[in-house]
Design a protein around this motif. Structure first.
Motif, short mmCIF file in Angstrom:
data_model
loop_
_atom_site.label_atom_id
_atom_site.label_comp_id
_atom_site.label_asym_id
_atom_site.label_seq_id
_atom_site.Cartn_x
_atom_site.Cartn_y
_atom_site.Cartn_z
N VAL A 160 0.98 -1.43 -0.09
CA VAL A 160 -0.09 -0.08 -0.17
C VAL A 160 0.92 1.43 0.38
N ARG A 161 1.82 1.21 0.79
CA ARG A 161 2.62 2.10 1.11
C ARG A 161 3.61 2.61 -0.73
N LEU A 162 3.74 1.47 -1.10
CA LEU A 162 5.27 1.27 -2.70
C LEU A 162 3.91 1.84 -3.60
N GLY A 163 2.92 1.78 -3.40
CA GLY A 163 1.68 1.57 -4.62
C GLY A 163 2.03 0.29 -5.27
N GLY A 164 2.87 -0.86 -4.80
CA GLY A 164 2.36 -2.06 -5.39
C GLY A 164 4.25 -3.14 -4.75
N ARG A 165 4.44 -3.63 -5.94
CA ARG A 165 5.48 -4.77 -5.78
C ARG A 165 6.88 -4.26 -6.61
N PRO A 166 7.49 -4.20 -5.31
CA PRO A 166 8.92 -3.64 -5.97
C PRO A 166 9.54 -4.75 -7.54
N ALA A 167 10.21 -4.21 -7.87
CA ALA A 167 10.63 -4.27 -9.40
C ALA A 167 11.29 -5.67 -9.44
N THR A 168 12.60 -5.39 -7.54
CA THR A 168 13.83 -6.13 -7.17
C THR A 168 12.78 -7.74 -6.80
N GLY A 169 11.46 -7.38 -6.22
CA GLY A 169 10.92 -8.66 -4.95
C GLY A 169 11.25 -8.13 -4.13
N TRP A 170 10.00 -8.69 -2.74
CA TRP A 170 10.02 -8.39 -1.64
C TRP A 170 11.42 -8.86 -1.06
N LYS A 171 11.58 -8.33 -0.13
CA LYS A 171 12.51 -8.98 1.25
C LYS A 171 12.57 -8.96 2.44
N ILE A 172 13.12 -9.77 3.62
CA ILE A 172 13.39 -8.55 4.39
C ILE A 172 14.46 -9.58 5.31
N ALA A 173 14.91 -8.70 6.34
CA ALA A 173 16.10 -8.95 6.57
C ALA A 173 16.78 -9.16 7.82
N THR A 212 24.47 -2.50 6.77
CA THR A 212 24.00 -3.61 5.69
C THR A 212 22.70 -3.40 4.13
N LEU A 213 22.10 -2.11 5.32
CA LEU A 213 21.04 -1.79 4.25
C LEU A 213 21.57 -0.71 3.58
N ASN A 214 22.66 0.29 3.62
CA ASN A 214 23.16 1.40 2.99
C ASN A 214 24.09 1.20 2.30
N ALA A 215 24.59 -0.47 2.51
CA ALA A 215 25.16 -1.54 1.13
C ALA A 215 24.52 -2.16 -0.04
N LEU A 216 23.75 -2.12 0.38
CA LEU A 216 22.26 -2.65 -0.91
C LEU A 216 22.33 -1.53 -1.78
N ASP A 217 21.90 -2.22 -3.23
CA ASP A 217 21.62 -1.01 -4.10
C ASP A 217 20.27 -0.13 -3.93
N PRO A 218 19.83 1.75 -3.49
CA PRO A 218 19.02 2.19 -2.80
C PRO A 218 17.64 1.19 -3.39
N ASP A 219 17.75 0.92 -4.59
CA ASP A 219 16.52 0.05 -5.43
C ASP A 219 16.11 -1.80 -4.43
N GLU A 220 16.84 -2.13 -3.76
CA GLU A 220 17.12 -3.34 -3.55
C GLU A 220 16.66 -2.86 -2.02
N ALA A 221 17.43 -2.10 -1.36
CA ALA A 221 16.90 -1.56 -0.11
C ALA A 221 15.19 -0.55 -0.04
N ALA A 222 14.90 -0.32 -0.76
CA ALA A 222 13.97 -0.22 -0.80
C ALA A 222 12.23 -1.49 -0.27
N SER A 223 13.18 -2.81 -0.81
CA SER A 223 11.91 -3.80 -1.01
C SER A 223 11.95 -4.31 0.41
N VAL A 224 12.74 -4.31 1.14
CA VAL A 224 13.44 -4.79 2.46
C VAL A 224 11.81 -4.29 3.24
#
Ligand SMILES: Cc1ncc(COP(=O)(O)O)c(C=O)c1O
Length: 460
Positions: A160-173, A212-224
């Motif tokens: 809901v917050r991001l308006g859909g599924r991120p292109a990189t797929g969802w992730k958890i940390a 760890t999150l800072n070291a990720l590509d920003p799109d990937e970090a946003a998928s967490v």
């Protein structure tokens, strides 16, 4: 016709036999008991599911003489393997009432009284965690189901917050401390895992999470979309840096879920409550009362800070459920089915509620503190023995230690010997590639003498 559903003379006799059996099960000390192969059980039990039935009396005999002895009683004071259980007498007795009541606690329309009582118990847990008045949830079967449902709600919230599924797929940390059920939940809902290096005890810290999150590509970090922290990691009993993790999650708008399935009981214990600082900022948490809060299986409390996301994703819509789902009416006050993946459900929170009502919350505090005191005494006992070495000071009620000079096979011989002799049920574990001894305590009836018997078996 249908003798199965009538209360006959035979039913009366069976009632007496079942109640007498259940009474003796909780009134007297039970053996630890053990296991058997399926072949042995088939031979000894014979055919039990046959066209004409074997009769309740015979089925009860088969259970008590053949099948029950092929199970291990987790509430035995010397049951220290995995995470045992230790239900109170009142909780066990009320479980019989729940079974006899045919209450479906899915919706308020036909389960109001049961759900009200379950919600009292959930509120007690929410208050212990410092959750706000709007918090709410549901009792599910276990920590695995609780973690899965929380992650599904978290992902719905992020979508809901991001308006859909991120292109990189969802992730958890997660970190090394996380329970195996979280990896399974991730597979079930098809999300990836970002592994954060743990600290020297494997705990997840805010600093490592941020790095760890800072070291990720920003799109990937946003998928967490969620971070799962452990408040009572199963293997080592450690508690993650909840306050530091909360800082990171708040900054990045990531759902913060705390898996306190085993350790959440510590919330009630003043001597360790400080370790849980930060849980009050989580979006959801779970506690399994069937572990260290003295309830029978199966029972996991799943609590959301704001239950809206869960409601949005789990509510089932169907023509025959329209009245149940009608908003703003007295009969749809709180429908537990809307807060996890299930519809029909046993009112499995009732044994906990009845036990809390019977003994009072102070008795729970004292019971948990008693177990913590025993854990510290166990650590002292290990320190005092030359051949044993503590791996770390216990944070809750798990003790990890090594027997100097032992090979892996010796740990196997140890646990099997203790069970064969009906002294204790213990299990070795693996910690960072090393085979170790592990004891987990939840039972206030376990004494230091029970522990000494286990340790003595390591000296011979
Ligand atoms: C921390 C933790 N989370 C989750 C689980 C899974 O709980 P359950 O076995 O009730 O599904 C466990 C079980 O030991 C646990 O210790």
């Amino acid at each position: 016709m249908d003798e199965m559903h009538r209360y006959t003379d035979e039913t009366e006799a069976l009632s007496r036999a079942i109640v007498a059996y259940a009474r003796s099960r909780i009134a007297s000390a039970q053996p630890l008991d053990g296991s058997a192969t399926g072949e042995e059980l088939s031979r000894r039990a014979g055919e039990t599911v046959i066209a004409e039935g074997i009769g309740g009396e015979e089925a009860l005999r088969v259970w008590s003489e053949v099948l029950a002895p092929a199970t291990i009683s987790t509430d035995h004071p010397s049951s220290m393997a995995f995470v045992p259980g230790a239900p109170t007498k009142a909780a066990v007795l009320f479980d019989l009432v729940v079974g006899a009541s045919s209450t479906i606690a899915a919706g308020w329309i036909d389960g109001a009284g049961a759900i009200w009582a379950e919600n009292q118990a959930l509120r007690w847990l929410a208050d212990l965690a410092g959750f706000p008045a709007g918090a709410g949830g549901v009792f599910v079967s276990g920590g695995s189901a609780g973690n899965l449902s929380a992650l599904v709600a978290a992902r719905a919230n992020a979508a809901v917050r991001l308006g859909g599924r991120p292109a990189t797929g969802w992730k958890i940390a997660v970190a090394e401390s996380v329970h195996s059920s979280v990896a399974t939940a991730a597979r079930v809902i098809d999300v990836g895992i970002v592994e954060v290096p743990g600290d020297e005890r494997g705990r997840l810290t805010g600093d490592a999470l941020a790095a760890t999150l800072n070291a990720l590509d920003p799109d990937e970090a946003a998928s967490v979309f969620a971070v799962v922290a452990s408040a009572g990691a199963t293997n080592a009993g450690t508690v993650d840096d909840l306050a530091g993790i909360a800082d990171v999650c708040e900054k990045r708008e990531i759902w913060f879920h705390v898996d306190a399935a085993y350790g959440g009981a510590g919330l009630v214990a003043p001597s360790v409550r400080e370790r849980f600082r930060g849980i009050e900022r989580a979006d959801s948490f779970i506690v399994d009362p069937h572990k260290w809060l003295f309830a029978p299986y199966d029972c996991c409390a799943l609590v959301y800070r704001d239950p809206t996301a869960a409601h949005g994703v789990f509510r089932q819509e169907a023509g025959y459920l329209e009245t149940v789902n009608q908003p703003g009416v007295a009969w749809s006050e709180w429908n537990p089915a809307d807060y996890a993946y299930h519809l029909s459900r046993r009112a499995r929170g009732l044994p906990l509620w009845f036990s809390l009502a019977t003994y009072g919350t102070d008795a729970y505090r004292d019971g948990v503190e008693h177990v913590l005191t025993l854990t510290r005494a166990t650590a002292d006992e290990i320190r005092a023995r030359d051949e044993l070495e503590l791996v770390m000071d216990p944070e809750l009620s798990v003790v990890l230690f090594r027997r100097l000079g032992w090979a892996d096979a010796d740990y196997e011989t140890w646990w099997r010997g203790l069970l064969d002799a009906q002294i204790a049920f213990v299990q070795p574990t693996s910690w960072r590639g090393e085979k170790l001894a592990r004891l987990c305590f939840v039972n206030p009836l376990t004494t230091i003498d029970h522990v000494r018997a286990v340790l003595d078996a390591m000296t011979t």
